[in-house]
Write a protein that holds these residues in place. Structure first.
Motif, PDB file in Angstrom:
ATOM      1  N   CYS A 276       0.827  -1.204   0.000  1.00 37.50           N
ATOM      2  CA  CYS A 276       0.000   0.000   0.000  1.00 37.50           C
ATOM      3  C   CYS A 276       0.867   1.263   0.000  1.00 37.50           C
ATOM      4  O   CYS A 276       0.504   2.273  -0.625  1.00 37.50           O
ATOM      5  CB  CYS A 276      -0.943  -0.014   1.208  1.00 37.50           C
ATOM      6  N   ASP A 277       2.006   1.217   0.673  1.00 38.40           N
ATOM      7  CA  ASP A 277       2.939   2.345   0.590  1.00 38.40           C
ATOM      8  C   ASP A 277       3.376   2.573  -0.844  1.00 38.40           C
ATOM      9  O   ASP A 277       3.487   3.719  -1.312  1.00 38.40           O
ATOM     10  CB  ASP A 277       4.188   2.070   1.455  1.00 38.40           C
ATOM     11  N   ALA A 278       3.612   1.483  -1.570  1.00 44.97           N
ATOM     12  CA  ALA A 278       4.083   1.597  -2.953  1.00 44.97           C
ATOM     13  C   ALA A 278       3.035   2.226  -3.861  1.00 44.97           C
ATOM     14  O   ALA A 278       3.364   3.043  -4.726  1.00 44.97           O
ATOM     15  CB  ALA A 278       4.481   0.221  -3.478  1.00 44.97           C
ATOM     16  N   VAL A 279       1.763   1.882  -3.675  1.00 43.84           N
ATOM     17  CA  VAL A 279       0.743   2.403  -4.587  1.00 43.84           C
ATOM     18  C   VAL A 279       0.227   3.777  -4.163  1.00 43.84           C
ATOM     19  O   VAL A 279      -0.357   4.501  -4.984  1.00 43.84           O
ATOM     20  CB  VAL A 279      -0.438   1.405  -4.736  1.00 43.84           C
ATOM     21  N   THR A 280       0.428   4.144  -2.898  1.00 38.89           N
ATOM     22  CA  THR A 280      -0.030   5.466  -2.437  1.00 38.89           C
ATOM     23  C   THR A 280       1.103   6.485  -2.367  1.00 38.89           C
ATOM     24  O   THR A 280       0.850   7.694  -2.393  1.00 38.89           O
ATOM     25  CB  THR A 280      -0.671   5.362  -1.038  1.00 38.89           C
ATOM     26  N   GLY A 281       2.326   5.992  -2.231  1.00 33.55           N
ATOM     27  CA  GLY A 281       3.454   6.898  -2.046  1.00 33.55           C
ATOM     28  C   GLY A 281       3.624   7.334  -0.604  1.00 33.55           C
ATOM     29  O   GLY A 281       4.414   8.243  -0.317  1.00 33.55           O
ATOM     30  N   ALA A 339       2.167  -3.563 -10.015  1.00 29.05           N
ATOM     31  CA  ALA A 339       2.933  -4.510 -10.831  1.00 29.05           C
ATOM     32  C   ALA A 339       4.419  -4.427 -10.492  1.00 29.05           C
ATOM     33  O   ALA A 339       5.099  -5.452 -10.314  1.00 29.05           O
ATOM     34  CB  ALA A 339       2.697  -4.242 -12.316  1.00 29.05           C
ATOM     35  N   ASP A 340       4.943  -3.208 -10.397  1.00 28.32           N
ATOM     36  CA  ASP A 340       6.366  -3.030 -10.092  1.00 28.32           C
ATOM     37  C   ASP A 340       6.710  -3.605  -8.712  1.00 28.32           C
ATOM     38  O   ASP A 340       7.735  -4.271  -8.542  1.00 28.32           O
ATOM     39  CB  ASP A 340       6.735  -1.542 -10.141  1.00 28.32           C
ATOM     40  N   TRP A 341       5.846  -3.349  -7.734  1.00 29.62           N
ATOM     41  CA  TRP A 341       6.127  -3.834  -6.382  1.00 29.62           C
ATOM     42  C   TRP A 341       6.106  -5.365  -6.340  1.00 29.62           C
ATOM     43  O   TRP A 341       7.003  -5.988  -5.772  1.00 29.62           O
ATOM     44  CB  TRP A 341       5.118  -3.267  -5.394  1.00 29.62           C
ATOM     45  N   HIS A 342       5.080  -5.977  -6.940  1.00 26.45           N
ATOM     46  CA  HIS A 342       4.981  -7.435  -6.909  1.00 26.45           C
ATOM     47  C   HIS A 342       6.160  -8.074  -7.640  1.00 26.45           C
ATOM     48  O   HIS A 342       6.667  -9.122  -7.221  1.00 26.45           O
ATOM     49  CB  HIS A 342       3.658  -7.897  -7.528  1.00 26.45           C
ATOM     50  N   LEU A 343       6.602  -7.445  -8.726  1.00 25.61           N
ATOM     51  CA  LEU A 343       7.753  -7.992  -9.443  1.00 25.61           C
ATOM     52  C   LEU A 343       8.997  -7.966  -8.554  1.00 25.61           C
ATOM     53  O   LEU A 343       9.782  -8.916  -8.532  1.00 25.61           O
ATOM     54  CB  LEU A 343       7.999  -7.202 -10.730  1.00 25.61           C
ATOM     55  N   SER A 344       9.165  -6.887  -7.809  1.00 28.11           N
ATOM     56  CA  SER A 344      10.329  -6.782  -6.924  1.00 28.11           C
ATOM     57  C   SER A 344      10.307  -7.847  -5.842  1.00 28.11           C
ATOM     58  O   SER A 344      11.347  -8.206  -5.293  1.00 28.11           O
ATOM     59  CB  SER A 344      10.382  -5.392  -6.279  1.00 28.11           C
ATOM     60  N   GLN A 345       9.115  -8.373  -5.534  1.00 27.42           N
ATOM     61  CA  GLN A 345       8.971  -9.403  -4.506  1.00 27.42           C
ATOM     62  C   GLN A 345       8.948 -10.813  -5.095  1.00 27.42           C
ATOM     63  O   GLN A 345       8.783 -11.792  -4.363  1.00 27.42           O
ATOM     64  CB  GLN A 345       7.673  -9.173  -3.710  1.00 27.42           C
ATOM     65  N   GLY A 346       9.067 -10.913  -6.429  1.00 30.36           N
ATOM     66  CA  GLY A 346       9.022 -12.223  -7.068  1.00 30.36           C
ATOM     67  C   GLY A 346       7.648 -12.841  -7.088  1.00 30.36           C
ATOM     68  O   GLY A 346       7.500 -14.068  -7.199  1.00 30.36           O
ATOM     69  N   MET A 347       6.600 -12.010  -6.997  1.00 33.13           N
ATOM     70  CA  MET A 347       5.208 -12.501  -7.010  1.00 33.13           C
ATOM     71  C   MET A 347       4.670 -12.347  -8.433  1.00 33.13           C
ATOM     72  O   MET A 347       4.074 -11.338  -8.787  1.00 33.13           O
ATOM     73  CB  MET A 347       4.363 -11.713  -6.006  1.00 33.13           C
ATOM     74  N   TYR A 348       4.907 -13.375  -9.243  1.00 29.56           N
ATOM     75  CA  TYR A 348       4.675 -13.247 -10.681  1.00 29.56           C
ATOM     76  C   TYR A 348       3.188 -13.164 -11.056  1.00 29.56           C
ATOM     77  O   TYR A 348       2.806 -12.426 -11.958  1.00 29.56           O
ATOM     78  CB  TYR A 348       5.323 -14.418 -11.407  1.00 29.56           C
ATOM     79  N   VAL A 367       7.428 -11.136 -17.775  1.00 28.05           N
ATOM     80  CA  VAL A 367       7.251 -11.848 -16.512  1.00 28.05           C
ATOM     81  C   VAL A 367       6.692 -13.250 -16.767  1.00 28.05           C
ATOM     82  O   VAL A 367       7.114 -14.231 -16.143  1.00 28.05           O
ATOM     83  CB  VAL A 367       6.338 -11.056 -15.559  1.00 28.05           C
ATOM     84  N   MET A 368       5.748 -13.342 -17.708  1.00 28.57           N
ATOM     85  CA  MET A 368       5.214 -14.659 -18.055  1.00 28.57           C
ATOM     86  C   MET A 368       6.327 -15.576 -18.533  1.00 28.57           C
ATOM     87  O   MET A 368       6.332 -16.781 -18.235  1.00 28.57           O
ATOM     88  CB  MET A 368       4.143 -14.541 -19.144  1.00 28.57           C
ATOM     89  N   ASN A 369       7.264 -15.027 -19.256  1.00 30.84           N
ATOM     90  CA  ASN A 369       8.375 -15.830 -19.777  1.00 30.84           C
ATOM     91  C   ASN A 369       9.182 -16.452 -18.647  1.00 30.84           C
ATOM     92  O   ASN A 369       9.657 -17.585 -18.751  1.00 30.84           O
ATOM     93  CB  ASN A 369       9.275 -14.946 -20.651  1.00 30.84           C
ATOM     94  N   ILE A 370       9.322 -15.717 -17.563  1.00 34.83           N
ATOM     95  CA  ILE A 370      10.033 -16.246 -16.384  1.00 34.83           C
ATOM     96  C   ILE A 370       9.155 -17.265 -15.647  1.00 34.83           C
ATOM     97  O   ILE A 370       9.581 -18.372 -15.328  1.00 34.83           O
ATOM     98  CB  ILE A 370      10.415 -15.094 -15.424  1.00 34.83           C
TER      99      ILE A 370
END
Length: 886
Positions: A276-281, A339-348, A367-370
């Motif tokens: 939530c911090d990531a999406v709200t700033g 999307a950016d936050w989840h990618l940083s956490q490896g949550m594909y 991301v799908m490729n991974i």
């Protein structure tokens, strides 16, 4: 469980008073308190010493492989809790050592030995037929120490009606879940700062009809004078309108910053402070989440650490609509940041979801490729297809490796139309790259060809791939495992069993390196069938049983199990284990029908059709053959169509004679481009044109043609013991037709010598009365020999097994193979015998001959007595032996 929640005492009392109900369903629309009530039940179960587990389902769980992984994780958590509890309980003694991962879900629940309660929330999201079949199996067999609690917006299609009648299930519907007037009074009284008088409370109850979500919305908004004044004007509001009206007031009562937080985070599938911090700033989202959770603002925690949260679906959908209507740009920005936050956490999965929502298709494709490497090798095929449908094709086309990865699930799911553009694309990649980076599409194209039943093309493509001496990792290990499987299949078809074994072993090694549960079932299936072809049925069954246990098949009804189960069904049929054949086929029917290759599907369906015939259900057998024929047309599988029709020829010859068999054979279209005569694909080993042509020649009494066909086939396939058994049995029938009794028995003995070591049963009995008569004569010779050596090396135990399976009574004190009934049948009994042979039920018989059902039972009892049998199947078999049925 929220401490201020109203305890649903009446519901809980009903549940715990109905101890016989192993399955409890809480069904009602959104906002009826299903999850909250189940949380209360869960807490009370734990107080009573139950081990509990909770699984909240979502749309992605329609992938049966993914669901299997989650069910296994659920069971592992319960097993871990049990081990901890048992070690802390001195009076319980030392529990037996159990595997961390068990093979059978029901078996594991039984072995725990303590009361267990499993909770499945949001069940309405499940719609996949195979997944529902899996759950139907589970709820029908809930053990005595376990209870299943299901929360769903609709009544799930789990065959609950019969369970309810038998008091094995309890369904609590929306009317049961609504608050009673006394509960509404308690609900508002629990809030110290909110005074609600009797008139207002009655008005609210009338407007909401006890709908818990609406009551909570009222509770949150009654501090607004406008809402209190509007109580008398809400009578015409439909439930959805009432919820939107109240939710809008809930939102406007919040501070501006909280309103912004609610709107921005409403697009998230689940919430945490950092996300939530990531999406709200902002940097204080966790504090806001905790405050919202304490205030009861339709936010609930998903874990005991209060790390993850989730909005109530009714509230979040309202908020999301509000955000989109206010600013589509903000909504898109939220998705991008998520999307950016989840990618940083490896949550594909969450990354792909939000990237597609933000129209960042390039990011989603990357991301799908991974992620695909994990999804494909673990057989989560439905999940892959779901995301394939949501990605623009041009993004896939830019990435050869992604296109190849997407092709595999669509190939095995037989999505012909979706595959066409992909296969055209893959043709441009063939031979142009390397396997280590998934750039060469040859193996995928070879598999696509075999799925389309273009076997020559498949073998031609795969022969160009160097499989040995490689050191593959990840997805390339999975691909090369599949390629080795294809080559092993090719060698099996050519009767080169040692080379087949070698490549199947290579396939298994590559599969283990790539952690490819996906292809292991295929490897074991072909290996077991290879053993059967060599006459080693017992070894094949051991192979299947071991693999069946290792892969937790009873839970995992996905492609990873379908190929193996299909071959296992065939092996069980040949061993005469008809109960297991029927049980497995019914359990795995959906996944076999929808995911396996032609040969696997054919042997499973043929085994089931013949099982119906063996049990006196010819109409059911025809239904199975009709279904297989439909699948053949749907997939363009002409070879399957021919196999099915040659099976119809066999049945026609046995049941109706040469005219019927000849008529069916005349309709069969020969293959456009026949395969090499030296190759035998295993479905054709079960039934096919070669056997059909020989049978026709025998029934036509065309000895020269039949002899030529038999001699040629025996010479070409002298290494295939299973095939030779069937050929010798056909030769025995030919010799009977020619009046050469001694020659007939010589061929029968050769068939018995080949089949006895492996324990084959059905391939003898499927040939009908001629072979059965020869078996009885052979057994009579054994009896006449007495204590002397058994003539001609015949295995008496094997003979007795065959005759017992045919329904022959070997316990009669006189000649056990006497050809006459003890007393002639009446005309009425003969009429009923014909009904028996056609699978007509007692009730139907009574209606057709205008007598009571008890009268039919009386006649059946007389028939059984006269034929000296004890069942329908034995009566039918005996009647055919006596010439009473044709």
């Amino acid at each position: 469980m929220r401490s201020e929640a109203i305890v649903r005492a009446s519901i809980i009392q009903r549940i715990f008073e109905n101890e016989s109900a192993r399955v409890v369903v809480l069904q009602g629309p959104a906002g009826h308190g299903k999850s909250t009530t189940m949380q209360q039940i869960k807490s009370l179960c734990e107080e009573r010493g139950y081990l509990t587990g909770w699984l909240t389902l979502d749309e992605a769980d329609n992938d049966q492989r993914r669901l299997a992984i989650h069910l296994q994780a659920l069971l592992n958590s319960i097993t871990a809790a049990f081990k901890k509890m048992a070690s802390e309980d001195a009076e319980s003694g030392t529990p037996e050592k159990r595997r961390e991962k068990t093979d059978w879900m029901i078996d594991q629940l039984i072995k725990i030995g303590r009361p267990v309660a499993l909770f499945f929330d949001d069940f309405q999201v499940l719609n996949n037929k195979s997944v529902m079949t899996c759950f139907r199996d589970l709820v029908e067999r809930v053990p005595a120490n376990a209870r299943f609690f299901i929360g769903s917006r609709s009544v799930p299609d789990l065959g609950l009606a019969r369970l309810v009648v038998n008091q094995k299930a309890l369904i609590l519907r929306a009317d049961d879940l609504r608050f009673s007037p006394s509960e509404v009074e308690e609900f508002f009284a629990s809030s110290d700062d909110l005074l609600v008088n009797e008139t207002e409370r009655s008005a609210i109850y009338r407007r909401t009809e006890g709908w818990p979500a609406a009551l909570q919305l009222f509770k949150l908004t009654l501090n607004n004078p406008a809402v209190r004044k509007s109580l008398g004007d809400l009578g015409n509001y439909r439930p959805r309108e009432l919820a939107e009206y109240l939710a809008d007031n809930v939102l406007t009562l919040q501070k501006p910053k909280v309103q912004e937080f609610l709107l921005r985070t409403s697009l998230l599938q689940r919430l945490s402070g950092p996300l939530c911090d990531a999406v709200t700033g902002w940097n204080n989202s966790r504090e806001i989440l905790l405050e919202l959770e304490r205030s009861g603002l339709f936010l609930r925690s998903l874990d005991s650490d209060l790390h993850w949260f989730k909005y109530h679906a009714l509230f979040s959908s309202f908020l999301a609509e509000q955000l989109r209507s206010q600013s589509s740009d903000i909504a898109r920005e939220v998705h991008e940041r998520a999307a950016d936050w989840h990618l940083s956490q490896g949550m594909y999965e969450e990354t792909v979801h939000h990237a597609i929502a933000a129209k960042k298709f390039s990011m989603a494709a990357d991301v799908m490729n991974i992620w695909m490497t994990q999804l494909v090798v673990s057989a989560q095929l439905i999940t892959v297809e779901r995301w394939y449908d949501r990605l623009p094709f041009e993004e896939i086309a830019k990435r050869p490796d992604l296109a190849i990865k997407f092709a595999w699930p669509l190939i095995f799911l037989r999505r012909t139309q979706k595959l066409k553009p992909l296969l055209e694309l893959l043709e441009t990649f063939k031979g142009s790259g390397d396997y280590a980076n998934t750039k060469d599409s040859a193996v995928a194209l070879a598999m696509a060809a075999i799925c389309a039943d273009d076997l020559p093309k498949s073998f031609e493509i795969i022969s160009s791939v160097e499989l040995e001496g490689r050191d593959p990792q990840g997805f390339s290990a999975f691909e090369l495992s599949a390629g080795a499987n294809l080559v092993g299949y090719h060698y099996f078809a050519s009767s080169n069993f040692e080379s087949a074994r070698k490549y199947l072993a290579l396939a298994r090694a590559y599969g283990e390196r790539g952690d490819a549960a996906f292809s292991s079932g295929y490897t074991v299936g072909v290996r077991g069938v290879s053993l059967m072809a060599q006459g080693q049925l017992r070894e094949a069954l051991d192979c299947f049983r071991q693999a069946f246990a290792e892969q937790r098949m009873h839970i995992d009804k996905s492609f990873a199990s379908a190929a193996l189960v299909s071959c296992y069904v065939w092996a069980l049929y040949e061993a005469g284990e008809l109960d297991q054949v029927e049980s497995l086929f019914v359990q795995y029917h959906d996944v076999i029908t929808s995911t396996v290759l032609l040969d696997f599907l054919a042997v499973a369906y043929m085994a089931m059709a013949r099982t119906h015939d063996a049990r006196g259900r010819p109409n059911k057998a025809l239904e199975i053959l009709d279904e297989a024929e439909h699948i053949a047309y749907a997939n363009g599988w002409q070879r399957l169509l021919r196999i099915v029709n040659w099976e119809r020829v066999r049945r026609g010859l046995l049941l109706s004679g040469i005219e019927k068999g000849r008529a069916i054979a005349a309709t069969i279209t020969p293959p456009a481009s026949p395969l090499s005569e030296d190759r035998i694909f295993f479905a054709d080993e079960f039934e096919g044109e070669a056997f059909g042509r020989i049978r026709l020649a025998i029934h036509e009494t065309d000895a020269s043609v039949a002899t030529a066909l038999l001699t040629d086939d025996m010479a070409k396939h002298r290494h295939r013991s299973y095939r030779l058994i069937k050929l010798y049995l056909l030769d025995a029938q030919l010799q009977v037709k020619r009046g050469a009794s001694n020659a007939a028995h010589r061929s029968l003995r050769k068939a018995l010598q080949l089949g006895a070591p492996g324990g084959f049963v059905r391939c003898y009995l499927d040939e009908g009365n001629t072979i059965l008569h020869l078996l009885k004569e052979e057994y009579q010779a054994v009896l006449d020999a007495g204590s002397q050596d058994v003539p001609f090396g015949t295995d008496r135990e094997h003979l007795e097994k065959l005759l017992h399976a045919s329904g022959t009574d070997l316990t009669r004190t006189s000649n056990p193979l006497s050809p006459e009934p003890l007393e002639p049948l009446t005309d009425r009994e003969k009429e009923i015998l014909i009904f028996l042979a056609n699978g007509v039920s007692n009730k139907e018989m009574a209606g057709r001959i205008f007598v009571s059902e008890n009268t039919v039972k009386f006649h059946l009892k007389n028939i059984y007595s006269k034929l000296s049998v004890g069942s329908r199947l034995q009566a039918i078999t005996a009647a055919r032996q006596l010439g009473l049925l044709h």
